[in-house]
Design an enzyme around this catalytic site. Structure first.
Site, PDB file in Angstrom:
ATOM      1  N   HIS A 121      39.101  33.007  45.482  1.00  0.00           N
ATOM      2  CA  HIS A 121      40.023  32.726  46.578  1.00  0.00           C
ATOM      3  C   HIS A 121      39.373  32.889  47.950  1.00  0.00           C
ATOM      4  O   HIS A 121      40.063  33.033  48.951  1.00  0.00           O
ATOM      5  CB  HIS A 121      41.265  33.619  46.456  1.00  0.00           C
ATOM      6  CG  HIS A 121      42.081  33.317  45.233  1.00  0.00           C
ATOM      7  ND1 HIS A 121      42.987  34.198  44.687  1.00  0.00           N
ATOM      8  CD2 HIS A 121      42.114  32.231  44.433  1.00  0.00           C
ATOM      9  CE1 HIS A 121      43.545  33.655  43.615  1.00  0.00           C
ATOM     10  NE2 HIS A 121      43.026  32.468  43.430  1.00  0.00           N
ATOM     11  N   CYS A 132      31.715  20.060  58.375  1.00  0.00           N
ATOM     12  CA  CYS A 132      30.370  20.030  57.767  1.00  0.00           C
ATOM     13  C   CYS A 132      30.187  21.130  56.729  1.00  0.00           C
ATOM     14  O   CYS A 132      29.125  21.221  56.117  1.00  0.00           O
ATOM     15  CB  CYS A 132      29.295  20.119  58.838  1.00  0.00           C
ATOM     16  SG  CYS A 132      29.129  21.767  59.570  1.00  0.00           S
ATOM     17  N   CYS A 168      28.917  20.728  64.988  1.00  0.00           N
ATOM     18  CA  CYS A 168      29.134  19.354  64.510  1.00  0.00           C
ATOM     19  C   CYS A 168      30.387  18.729  65.133  1.00  0.00           C
ATOM     20  O   CYS A 168      30.668  17.554  64.905  1.00  0.00           O
ATOM     21  CB  CYS A 168      29.251  19.337  62.981  1.00  0.00           C
ATOM     22  SG  CYS A 168      30.860  19.834  62.378  1.00  0.00           S
ATOM     23  N   GLY A 205      43.288  45.212  37.490  1.00  0.00           N
ATOM     24  CA  GLY A 205      44.164  45.100  38.659  1.00  0.00           C
ATOM     25  C   GLY A 205      44.618  43.700  39.002  1.00  0.00           C
ATOM     26  O   GLY A 205      44.778  43.377  40.173  1.00  0.00           O
ATOM     27  N   SER A 207      47.666  40.799  38.102  1.00  0.00           N
ATOM     28  CA  SER A 207      48.957  40.609  37.426  1.00  0.00           C
ATOM     29  C   SER A 207      48.908  39.406  36.480  1.00  0.00           C
ATOM     30  O   SER A 207      49.759  39.254  35.613  1.00  0.00           O
ATOM     31  CB  SER A 207      50.060  40.391  38.463  1.00  0.00           C
ATOM     32  OG  SER A 207      49.751  39.238  39.230  1.00  0.00           O
ATOM     33  N   ALA A 249      42.651  51.871  38.269  1.00  0.00           N
ATOM     34  CA  ALA A 249      41.235  51.540  38.034  1.00  0.00           C
ATOM     35  C   ALA A 249      40.300  52.709  38.356  1.00  0.00           C
ATOM     36  O   ALA A 249      39.361  52.980  37.616  1.00  0.00           O
ATOM     37  CB  ALA A 249      40.852  50.325  38.875  1.00  0.00           C
TER      38      ALA A 249
HETATM   39  P1  NAD Z   1      48.893  40.995  42.219  1.00  0.00           P
HETATM   40  O1  NAD Z   1      49.319  41.566  43.542  1.00  0.00           O
HETATM   41  O2  NAD Z   1      49.648  39.862  41.663  1.00  0.00           O
HETATM   42  O3  NAD Z   1      48.863  42.145  41.137  1.00  0.00           O
HETATM   43  C1  NAD Z   1      48.218  43.356  41.369  1.00  0.00           C
HETATM   44  C2  NAD Z   1      48.093  44.058  40.043  1.00  0.00           C
HETATM   45  O4  NAD Z   1      47.358  45.266  40.261  1.00  0.00           O
HETATM   46  C3  NAD Z   1      49.445  44.465  39.433  1.00  0.00           C
HETATM   47  O5  NAD Z   1      49.460  44.067  38.078  1.00  0.00           O
HETATM   48  C4  NAD Z   1      49.458  45.988  39.576  1.00  0.00           C
HETATM   49  O6  NAD Z   1      50.129  46.629  38.496  1.00  0.00           O
HETATM   50  C5  NAD Z   1      47.979  46.307  39.549  1.00  0.00           C
HETATM   51  N1  NAD Z   1      47.583  47.549  40.207  1.00  0.00           N
HETATM   52  C6  NAD Z   1      48.186  48.193  41.236  1.00  0.00           C
HETATM   53  N2  NAD Z   1      47.505  49.303  41.560  1.00  0.00           N
HETATM   54  C7  NAD Z   1      46.423  49.345  40.734  1.00  0.00           C
HETATM   55  C8  NAD Z   1      45.323  50.233  40.584  1.00  0.00           C
HETATM   56  N3  NAD Z   1      45.200  51.320  41.377  1.00  0.00           N
HETATM   57  N4  NAD Z   1      44.403  49.986  39.621  1.00  0.00           N
HETATM   58  C9  NAD Z   1      44.528  48.886  38.820  1.00  0.00           C
HETATM   59  N5  NAD Z   1      45.541  48.012  38.922  1.00  0.00           N
HETATM   60  C10 NAD Z   1      46.480  48.238  39.860  1.00  0.00           C
HETATM   61  O7  NAD Z   1      47.338  40.698  42.376  1.00  0.00           O
HETATM   62  P2  NAD Z   1      46.456  39.491  41.893  1.00  0.00           P
HETATM   63  O8  NAD Z   1      46.668  39.259  40.448  1.00  0.00           O
HETATM   64  O9  NAD Z   1      45.089  39.761  42.404  1.00  0.00           O
HETATM   65  O10 NAD Z   1      47.048  38.248  42.681  1.00  0.00           O
HETATM   66  C11 NAD Z   1      47.353  38.378  44.066  1.00  0.00           C
HETATM   67  C12 NAD Z   1      46.735  37.344  44.982  1.00  0.00           C
HETATM   68  O11 NAD Z   1      46.736  37.876  46.303  1.00  0.00           O
HETATM   69  C13 NAD Z   1      45.308  37.058  44.657  1.00  0.00           C
HETATM   70  O12 NAD Z   1      45.171  35.692  44.728  1.00  0.00           O
HETATM   71  C14 NAD Z   1      44.478  37.717  45.766  1.00  0.00           C
HETATM   72  O13 NAD Z   1      43.618  36.741  46.317  1.00  0.00           O
HETATM   73  C15 NAD Z   1      45.440  38.043  46.854  1.00  0.00           C
HETATM   74  N6  NAD Z   1      45.287  39.422  47.372  1.00  0.00           N
HETATM   75  C16 NAD Z   1      44.047  39.926  47.653  1.00  0.00           C
HETATM   76  C17 NAD Z   1      43.921  41.220  48.124  1.00  0.00           C
HETATM   77  C18 NAD Z   1      42.535  41.768  48.412  1.00  0.00           C
HETATM   78  O14 NAD Z   1      41.623  40.997  48.698  1.00  0.00           O
HETATM   79  N7  NAD Z   1      42.349  43.085  48.305  1.00  0.00           N
HETATM   80  C19 NAD Z   1      45.040  42.030  48.341  1.00  0.00           C
HETATM   81  C20 NAD Z   1      46.291  41.477  48.072  1.00  0.00           C
HETATM   82  C21 NAD Z   1      46.398  40.182  47.578  1.00  0.00           C
HETATM   83 ZN    ZN Z   2      30.555  21.873  61.305  1.00  0.00          ZN
END
Ligand code: NAD
Ligand code: ZN
Length: 264
Positions: A121, A132, A168, A205, A207, A249
């Site tokens: 992502h 570009c 560009c 971590g 969903s 985690a």
């Molecule tokens: P999600 O928010 O859908 O799910 C998060 C999951 O993490 C849940 O299942 C939850 O139970 C679990 N969780 C919570 N605390 C935890 C811990 N301490 N250890 C392990 N697991 C834990 O997340 P997703 O599936 O990554 O989808 C969300 C979207 O949002 C993604 O596309 C992501 O790009 C984006 N996002 C990114 C960030 C980041 O870069 N840190 C933060 C929020 C959302």
């Molecule tokens: Zn450019």
């Protein structure tokens, strides 16, 4: 055999791939979007998670848009990798982890020292020219300056800051995938190859409800990978897991690899 020992034995065989989601960074101070305190409690995702919605806010309420962006960058700036990020980096150094496929955009795997990180992502610290495709990535200082200027920008300056001009003639934008946008095909293709060849897949971590990223664990399973899930709550992927550890985690990973746990 105890579950933890069984998992350790599988992982020590090597050829492991990790797939991570927002949960792994939650203990670094970045709330999951949907969780308690998450950004979607304050900003409607139907508007703020897609290009058309964001553009509309930018035209009508530019400072509300600025606050939304600022919150993201300040949260990432204040976050540091946690034990789980460091253990994955150490597993790679020791040659048992091939790669990390992440849905996160926070750069924390790289900060922890991981090298082979496939970002499905994008990455908030990277800007990409929409014409570009040239890329620029913030270092620590660049990020600090960006935040400083964002806080003080006029309406016009906001556009120049968030969408800077490229040589560009095109404009840069933050290199992240918003709702409705397609995934970077190179990265997604590499992710398929990685999980297709893996002996085991560590799901940490995530969903498993964000598509198409969520198709990867199914592909891994079909190609014979052992699926090990680490998540404090059951997920949409739990039913294909061979092993599930219902814990955070940063608690579960040190239990599996005490000897890789960094002193933080
Ligand atoms: P999600 O928010 O859908 O799910 C998060 C999951 O993490 C849940 O299942 C939850 O139970 C679990 N969780 C919570 N605390 C935890 C811990 N301490 N250890 C392990 N697991 C834990 O997340 P997703 O599936 O990554 O989808 C969300 C979207 O949002 C993604 O596309 C992501 O790009 C984006 N996002 C990114 C960030 C980041 O870069 N840190 C933060 C929020 C959302
Ligand atoms: Zn450019």
């Amino acid at each position: 055999m105890e579950t933890i020992e069984a998992i350790r034995a599988i992982l020590e065989k090597g050829n492991v791939v990790a797939m991570t989601g927002a949960g792994i960074s939650q203990e670094s101070g970045i709330p999951t979007f949907r969780g308690k305190g998450g950004i979607w409690e304050r900003y409607n995702p139907a508007i703020y998670a897609n290009v058309a919605g964001l553009f509309g806010v930018f035209l009508t309420k530019p400072y509300r848009m600025r606050d939304f962006i600022l919150e993201f960058y300040e949260t990432i700036h204040n976050a540091k990798p946690n034990k789980a990020h460091y253990i994955l980096a150490e597993m790679e150094k020791r040659g048992i982890l091939n790669s990390i496929i992440t849905q996160n955009v926070d750069n924390l795997h790289q900060e922890a020292g991981s090298k082979n990180v496939i970002e499905l992502h994008g990455n908030m610290l990277r800007f990409r020219c929409t014409k570009c495709m040239k890329e620029n990535k913030f270092d620590e200082e660049g990020l600090e300056e960006f935040i400083y200027r964002l806080k003080r920008a006029s309406r016009l300056q906001l556009i120049r800051l968030i969408f800077p001009k490229c040589d560009c003639g095109g404009r840069y934008r933050p290199d992240v995938v918003l709702f409705g946008e397609s995934l970077p095909q190179d990265e997604f293709g590499r992710a398929y190859v990685e999980v297709g060849n893996a002996n085991s897949l560590l799901l940490i971590g995530t969903s498993g409800i964000v598509y198409p990223a969520a198709t990867l664990p199914f592909y891994a399973k079909e190609h014979g990978a052992i699926i090990i899930e680490i998540n404090p709550s059951p997920t949409a992927l739990s039913h294909i897991g061979d092993y599930t550890i219902l814990e955070k985690a940063s608690i579960a990973l040190p239990k599996i690899f005490e000897f890789l746990t960094p002193p933080i």
